[in-house]
Each structure stands twice: as C-alpha cells, then as structure tokens.
Design a protein around this motif. Structure first.
Motif, mmCIF file in Angstrom:
data_model
loop_
_atom_site.group_PDB
_atom_site.id
_atom_site.type_symbol
_atom_site.label_atom_id
_atom_site.label_comp_id
_atom_site.label_asym_id
_atom_site.label_seq_id
_atom_site.Cartn_x
_atom_site.Cartn_y
_atom_site.Cartn_z
ATOM 1 N N PRO A 115 0.789 -1.261 0.566
ATOM 2 C CA PRO A 115 -0.106 0.021 0.004
ATOM 3 C C PRO A 115 0.889 1.382 0.054
ATOM 4 O O PRO A 115 2.018 1.487 0.256
ATOM 5 N N ARG A 116 -0.018 2.907 -0.314
ATOM 6 C CA ARG A 116 0.780 3.859 -0.582
ATOM 7 C C ARG A 116 1.713 4.532 1.288
ATOM 8 O O ARG A 116 2.912 4.474 0.710
ATOM 9 N N LYS A 117 0.485 3.948 1.356
ATOM 10 C CA LYS A 117 0.938 4.549 3.048
ATOM 11 C C LYS A 117 2.502 3.629 3.331
ATOM 12 O O LYS A 117 2.908 4.729 3.658
ATOM 13 N N VAL B 272 5.037 2.227 1.561
ATOM 14 C CA VAL B 272 5.883 2.787 0.947
ATOM 15 C C VAL B 272 6.701 3.629 1.066
ATOM 16 O O VAL B 272 7.456 4.208 1.773
ATOM 17 N N SER B 273 5.767 4.713 1.481
ATOM 18 C CA SER B 273 6.228 5.964 1.848
ATOM 19 C C SER B 273 6.659 6.311 2.939
ATOM 20 O O SER B 273 7.833 6.749 3.489
ATOM 21 N N LYS C 58 9.736 4.546 3.162
ATOM 22 C CA LYS C 58 11.605 5.097 2.080
ATOM 23 C C LYS C 58 11.613 5.657 3.310
ATOM 24 O O LYS C 58 13.403 6.941 3.168
#
Length: 564
Positions: free
Chosen positions: A18-20, A22-23, A26
C-alpha cells in the motif's frame, strides 16, 4: 542474523505494498528499519499486538493475513468440524481495525472456513460469548485493548470462547512456521462464505448480563454515575445497561463516539489517571458519586469514587476487585446462596488481599499465571467436567469476570456490578473508601502498585533480557532491607526457600517473584503486549505511611538492580 536492509528493500519493492506503507518505508532511518524488521511480531499474553506500520515486527495487512492463515490452519487441524462451525470475527475502534477484520475474513474464506462478522465495532466479551453461543470453532478480536493509538492487534479464541493458552499457541505457531514469508501468502477471492450476525447474539448476551444483578430493588434516587467508553466499544451496551437499570447516567460526551485517535481523552487506559480527567470535570459539575470508564475493547474497567471530602479516589484494579469480591460474597450469603467451596480464580501478580477476603468467606483460591486466558481455560475445563466451581475471577490490570457465560474479562458485567456495589454503600452512608478501610482493618493494609520500565526497540529488548538473566544468575538475598524468604522463578519452575528447592507447578513463564519478610511480594516480568518490563509491588504494612516508606526503599533497590 537477519539481513535488515534486504528485508526492507523487499517490502519497499513489493507490488502489492500500500502507498502509505511505501511512504513509511522510504522515510525509515537505520534504527527504524531495525526495529521494524529485526523480528516477526510475536504472540504475547493477549495474542499478537504491536505498532501499526510497515515491517515484519509491525501490524499491517500482511502480518494480519499470515496470522489469520495460521489460525485457520490451526482450527482445521485441531478443532472438530471447523469449516462448518466457522470463526467469529469482531473489531474495536482503532485505525485499520475494519480493514484487518476484512483481511482475516477473506483469508479464512480462502481456506474454506465459514466466517461470522458483526456490522460494527463490538466489545471483546461479546466476541467471547458469540463463539460459545454460535458453537463456533474459534474467534478473532481485532484490538490493541488499552494501548496507545498507534497500536493494533489480533487476539485469538478457541471453541470454548477463551483465549489460546501457551500450549495451544505453540500449536498455532507450528502452523505459522510452515508458512512462507508474509509477503508471499496468496489468498483466493472466494465470494460469499460469511454470515453477517443479527442482533440476536448481542441481545442474548445483554440479557444474561442483566441477570447478574443481586439487589435489583435498591432505590437509585439521586445516585449519579459518570460514564465513558473512551471512544471504544462499550458505549452502546454500557449506556443501555445503566439506563435500563435506572441510574442517573451522565455520559462524557467528548468520549462517546468511536475515534481511532482517541482525541477526546488524554489516555484510553483505565489504569492511568489521565483517562479520568474529563470524567472528573463532569462529576464535579453534576455532583456525581461514581465514575466508570471502560477501555476501548470493553474487557477492562476502572472506577473513581467520590469521598467524604467531596474529592475523588482513584481505585486500582486490585482495590476495586477486592471490594467487589467482598460485596458479592456478603450479598450472596445474605440471600441464602451457597458459596462455600467455590473458587476465586486470580493471578500470581494480583493482590493477596483478595485471597484473604475469599478465604474469610469460605471460598477456595487458585492462582494462575498472568493473562485471563488461564482463568478462561480453567472455567472451560470445569464446564467440561460438569463442575460449577467458579465464583469470581480477576487480574490486577482492571479485568474481571463474575458470570462465566463469557470466558474473558467483561467490562459490561463489571459496569452492572460496580454500580450496584457503590449504590449499596452509598445508601448506607459509606463511600467506597470507607468500605476499603474496613477491609484493611480486617485483613491488614495492602498497597499494590505496578511500575513499568520501558525497553523500546531491538536494543531495548536485548537490554531487558540481559537484566533478567543477571537477576537469575545472581539472585538477591534482600530487597529494601527486607530478607527474601522465598524466590520463585517460573521460567525454570524452581522455588527456593532457605536454600531448599521445590518445583513450581504452573506452566513455564518469564516471571521472577520474591517473597519478603512480612508478606510483601515483588514480581518482575516482561510485558506480553508492550516493550517494557513490569514490576508488581504487593506491599503489606501497618498503615499507608509505612507502606509508602517501604515502597520507596524497594523502588530504589530495584532501580539499582535495573541499572537505571
């Protein structure tokens, strides 16, 4: 030794991440990477609980999926007709609780297991009851109980409605160990296969709760109660019970609606005084006599009571349970109910005051390791033998059970009984503080308090293990100037009294317990739900002043031994 960087990069580059997350991946520092990946999230005293986020040591859709898959394999192998009997799933108000419920449901359905879900958040005791009521193969509760808002968790129940005990958790872990990495578990998209539960389950549970009242006809008159569910699952059933019984209830408006951020409270944990800040404002404004707050999943409850000085006394889980146990014993005897020979089920870190109260009323006492799952399992064993030994069960962390149609802590039952008890003493012109002082006069002054030392992250866990290992290798002979008469090590199952060793009979657990001159005890154990070590002081003294002085001596000694 794990390759932290490789694990991190695999999660970062996973196509389904999920994008959250991934952020978050990073932005991770070296320390954050280590804490997130140095181990898999573990099952502790109350299931799997941890910080929400990316990583193997975090709670996320991948770790929940793996846990649900492993639990599904466990019930298929060890519980008869598990596919058809199904698994009940409930959740609380926390971030991602609904999503984790759906993930668990999809995972179980991919294994062909029928699932039951509720249409909204529900209390933990209702989940326990639903498993028994529906004759299901097990249950899952998505909750982190009283933990801070950045936590969530996964509690599992067997077909008796009790949480899994260590030997059953070992069987579950054996299934989990056969599974691939959490990122590699794939589930089939199977339509249907789940049942949305009707109101019948909740209504039958509520009906049973209301039947535990002992003095229904006490006049309520001007007795006022302030109630808060801490933004959690206790709001509907708690308010309904109090209103139907006839109390004048003042809800803490800012804390009534579900909120994963707990924005209306300083703490959702009834063990912390900060949880009562807003409620006390309401109590002062409305002239209330009792404050009741449930934790977010409504298995635990705390009370604050008005005293003779028009101020408020915070009652610990040990104090409130001791009061209620004494009240239940006296009331049952007055009503002609036979209680002699029945049991108080408690834990090794709970107050000895309750044990003395129980024995004074003819009850027997049986102690268990920390975790209500042991009490629930004993009740299930009694039930299987057609025995009705149980009278009352509690643990110091504000959880109790009075009627065993539930096999876990039940704050809704506690609401009904604590309110009745407080009203009973109020009508006699007594505060709960007065009633507690009467117990001290009879059984001696007890001061039971739990302190915690935080050990966050991988480095903290290593430090905590080193300290406990040192205490075991070189056990003290005195603490706070008092001789240690007996030393219990539940990890090695050894009890040593004056150099003589005997075997402990409870299951192995990472707990050290010291029995000091005068009856005072100190128990030390790592928390099963948070990265900290808990120290339980069970002080017996002549009065409050002496107890506080002894606590100071003991705390200073323990700090030195913990190299703080």
């Amino acid at each position: 030794m794990r390759n932290i960087d490789a694990l991190h990069d695999r999660w970062l580059n996973h196509p389904e991440m999920p994008r959250k997350l991934v952020s978050e991946l990073k932005k991770m520092s070296t320390k954050a990477k280590t804490d997130a990946f140095y181990q898999d999230t573990e099952f502790g005293t109350a299931g799997m609980r941890g910080i929400l986020g990316a990583g193997t040591n975090r709670i996320n859709i991948f770790t929940i999926r793996k846990a649900a898959y492993g639990f599904g394999l466990y019930v298929l192998k060890h519980i008869l007709d598990a596919k058809e009997r199904g698994i009940v799933i409930a959740h609380d108000n926390r971030h991602m609780s609904k999503e984790f419920t759906e993930e668990s449901m999809y995972t179980l359905r991919s294994l062909g297991i029928k699932t039951f879900i509720f249409d909204e958040l529900k209390p933990t005791p209702l989940l326990s009851y639903a498993v028994r009521h529906l004759k299901a193969a097990g249950g899952i509760m998505i909750t982190a109980s009283h933990n801070p808002k950045n936590y969530n968790g996964f509690k599992v129940y067997d077909d008796t409605g009790a949480q899994l005990t260590p030997e059953k958790v070992d069987l579950l872990l054996a299934e989990l160990n056969t599974l691939p990495d959490a990122l590699d578990i794939k589930i089939a998209d199977i339509p249907n296969g789940y049942v949305l539960l009707s109101d019948d389950v909740e209504l039958t549970y509520y009906s049973k709760v209301m039947k535990i009242q002992l003095r229904r006809d006490l006049p309520k008159n001007d007795f006022k109660i302030v109630f808060s569910p801490q933004h959690g699952t206790g709001r509907k059933l708690g308010m309904r019970a109090l209103n139907v019984i006839g109390y004048n209830v003042i809800p803490v408006t800012e804390q009534m609606e579900p909120d994963p951020d707990f924005s209306g409270t300083k703490s959702p944990n009834p063990e912390e005084k900060a949880a009562y800040t807003e409620a006390i404002k309401y109590a002062r404004a409305y002239g209330a006599h009792l404050i009741i707050t449930t934790d977010p999943d409504a298995d635990r409850l705390g009370i604050v009571a008005k005293n003779k000085q028009n101020d408020f006394d915070y009652l610990t889980g040990n104090e409130s349970a001791a009061l209620l146990l004494d009240y239940l014993c006296k009331t049952n005897l007055e009503l002609g109910h036979k209680i002699k020979g029945k049991y108080l089920y408690t834990t090794i870190v709970s107050s000895s005051l309750a044990n003395k109260i129980a024995e004074s009323h003819g009850l027997k006492v049986k102690e268990f390791l920390t975790g209500f799952k042991f009490i629930g399992a004993q009740i299930a064993e009694d039930d299987a033998k057609k025995e009705t030994n149980f009278f009352f069960g509690y643990e110091e962390s504000y959880g109790l059970l009075a009627a065993p149609f539930v096999r876990d802590k039940d704050a809704i039952q506690a609401i009904v009984l604590y309110s009745e008890m407080a009203l009973y003493y109020y009508l006699q012109g007594k505060t709960l503080g007065d009633a507690l002082n009467e117990l001290y006069a009879k059984h001696g002054y007890h001061h039971d308090i739990t302190k915690s030392v935080a050990f966050p992250g991988a480095a903290g866990q290593s430090e905590m293990k080193e300290i406990l290992a040192r205490l075991r290798k070189d056990p003290p002979t005195t603490l706070g100037g008092l001789d240690i008469l007996r030393y219990d090590d539940y990890l090695t199952s050894k009890s040593i009294t004056k150099g003589v060793m005997t075997q402990l009979t409870l299951p192995k657990s990472d707990v050290i317990r010291y029995h000091l001159t005068g009856g005072t005890t100190i128990s030390i154990r790592p928390s099963g739900t948070e990265p900290k070590c808990k120290i339980y002081y069970g002080i017996i003294a002549n009065n409050e002043k002496e107890a506080q002085e002894l606590l100071t001596l003991l705390e200073n000694d323990i700090k030195v031994r913990f190299t703080l």
